[in-house]
Write a protein that holds these residues in place. Structure first.
Motif, PDB file in Angstrom:
ATOM      1  N   GLY A 192       0.835  -1.196   0.000  1.00 20.17           N
ATOM      2  CA  GLY A 192       0.000   0.000   0.000  1.00 20.17           C
ATOM      3  C   GLY A 192       0.865   1.239   0.000  1.00 20.17           C
ATOM      4  N   ARG A 193       1.981   1.181  -0.752  1.00 23.15           N
ATOM      5  CA  ARG A 193       3.005   2.229  -0.723  1.00 23.15           C
ATOM      6  C   ARG A 193       2.793   3.219  -1.867  1.00 23.15           C
ATOM      7  NH1 ARG A 193       8.699   1.966   0.841  1.00 23.15           N
ATOM      8  NH2 ARG A 193      10.051   3.256  -0.467  1.00 23.15           N
ATOM      9  N   PRO A 194       2.886   4.528  -1.610  1.00 24.54           N
ATOM     10  CA  PRO A 194       2.797   5.517  -2.690  1.00 24.54           C
ATOM     11  C   PRO A 194       3.884   5.281  -3.729  1.00 24.54           C
ATOM     12  CG  PRO A 194       2.659   6.591  -0.541  1.00 24.54           C
ATOM     13  CD  PRO A 194       3.058   5.174  -0.286  1.00 24.54           C
ATOM     14  N   GLN A 195       3.539   5.384  -5.008  1.00 25.19           N
ATOM     15  CA  GLN A 195       4.497   5.051  -6.061  1.00 25.19           C
ATOM     16  C   GLN A 195       5.500   6.165  -6.348  1.00 25.19           C
ATOM     17  OE1 GLN A 195       3.141   2.889  -9.519  1.00 25.19           O
ATOM     18  NE2 GLN A 195       1.329   2.157  -8.432  1.00 25.19           N
ATOM     19  N   ASP A 196       5.400   7.299  -5.634  1.00 27.38           N
ATOM     20  CA  ASP A 196       6.431   8.332  -5.770  1.00 27.38           C
ATOM     21  C   ASP A 196       7.521   8.160  -4.714  1.00 27.38           C
ATOM     22  OD1 ASP A 196       4.929   9.065  -3.555  1.00 27.38           O
ATOM     23  OD2 ASP A 196       4.891  11.200  -4.052  1.00 27.38           O
ATOM     24  N   ASN A 197       7.521   7.007  -4.040  1.00 25.47           N
ATOM     25  CA  ASN A 197       8.497   6.707  -2.998  1.00 25.47           C
ATOM     26  C   ASN A 197       9.498   5.709  -3.575  1.00 25.47           C
ATOM     27  OD1 ASN A 197       9.581   6.953  -0.472  1.00 25.47           O
ATOM     28  ND2 ASN A 197       7.930   5.900   0.607  1.00 25.47           N
TER      29      ASN A 197
END
Length: 344
Positions: free
Chosen positions: A55-60
């Motif tokens: 569930g990780r933001p893809q800008d990370n």
């Protein structure tokens, strides 16, 4: 999907995990810092599954793990002499370097950046796994996004059971906080995240080191970052965390005046007698900061319960590894720090 438990003590299990990674599957891997959620870092579809599972933001951006320093040249270009100096002293180990990336690394792995974060982990079984897989392994911490990182296979199973194909159990992590990240793409080396390799050790080799503002305080979620762990509320349980600074006695007086149902205390082992009746949890000894590093995330996970709404936390002061532990606690608290010496 049933998540398979494999053992890092069994060569056949390491080989099986390598096969899963080659085939685009997700395997949680042990390192000396925390457990990583591993995938083939050159396979866009496999990397996408990391973001979905966490569930990780893809800008990370993600960190690529390699089995030996010479593999750095296959994924990075224009590598400065400083990088080889750091690799000589700290690899294998808890140091990640941000460097210019080659085109074979997908944009999804780098969050669209022209740089990539790379490290060579200390854990021998994990380096053998990477060697057998034949590809660099992208591996952020193996927890659900925003939650405390995982330092045992049981922690990973709690968060990822049914979401990933396998967990390679290597026992408890030695360091307990994520790797130090240093950016070597600017005019001066820049510390993006403190960890097991300390700022003092970096300065001793590099002669200079800037500290990124993300280390010192919360930054905007709109900010473009070069490494993981620099934005978003991070490493945190569901409860609101407040760091209470000052002497042991002043902190205990402050907390006891405010303590109520649903509250908990995260403290040093030496302070446990001060919090009798206040649901205290010790995460290590103030006199041995390495125990605080090793115990922090396990303690935060223990306190991530529906019955706990507020955690009053004690944080080590100073440099070295204490700087890294303090950074993680401040991130968990969204940098809410109360000085008990000056509060009524």
């Amino acid at each position: 999907m049933k998540t398979q438990m494999l053992s890092a003590q069994r060569p056949e299990d390491i080989a099986a995990a390598a096969g899963l990674l080659r085939n685009g599957k997700l395997v949680a891997i042990p390192t000396e810092t925390v457990y990583g959620l591993g995938a083939n870092g050159l396979d866009e579809n496999a990397v996408l599954r990391i973001f979905e599972a966490k569930g990780r933001p893809q800008d990370n951006p993600l960190i690529l793990h390699i089995s030996e320093p010479k593999e750095l040249e296959s994924i990075c270009h224009d590598i400065p002499a400083q990088a080889w100096l750091l690799a000589e002293h700290f690899w294998p180990g808890p140091l990640t370097m941000v460097l210019p990336v080659r085109d074979l690394v997908p944009k999804r792995t780098t969050a669209g950046l022209d740089t990539v974060a790379v490290r060579c982990p200390k854990t021998a079984a994990t380096r053998e796994l990477i060697r057998l897989a034949g590809v660099p392994i992208a591996a952020p911490s193996a927890n659900r996004s925003g939650k405390p990182s995982t330092t045992t296979a049981a922690h990973v199973l709690h968060d990822m059971d049914g979401r990933i194909e396998a967990i390679l159990d290597g026992g408890p992590c030695e360091v307990g906080v994520e790797s130090t990240i240093v950016d070597l793409t600017g005019e001066r080396p820049r510390l993006l995240r403190p960890g097991g390799v300390t700022p003092e050790e970096l300065r001793a080799l590099l002669g200079e080191l800037d500290i990124d503002r993300a280390v010192l305080g919360q930054i905007s979620n709109d900010a473009v970052v070069r490494a993981p762990g620099m934005k978003y509320k991070h490493y945190a349980p569901s409860a609101e965390v407040y760091i209470i600074s000052g002497s042991s006695e002043a902190a205990a007086r402050y907390i006891r005046r405010r303590f109520g149902p649903g509250d908990a205390v995260l403290c040093f082992a030496e302070e446990l007698p001060l919090y009798d009746g206040c649901n205290p949890t010790a995460y290590g000894s103030e006199n041995d900061v390495r125990t605080l590093s090793a115990g922090l995330f396990a303690a935060l996970r223990d306190l991530d319960r529906p019955d706990i709404r507020t955690i009053y936390a004690r944080c080590p002061e100073g440099g070295g590894v204490a700087y890294a532990v303090g950074n993680r606690l401040k991130k968990a608290a969204a940098f809410r720090v109360v000085d008990a010496e000056h509060e009524a």
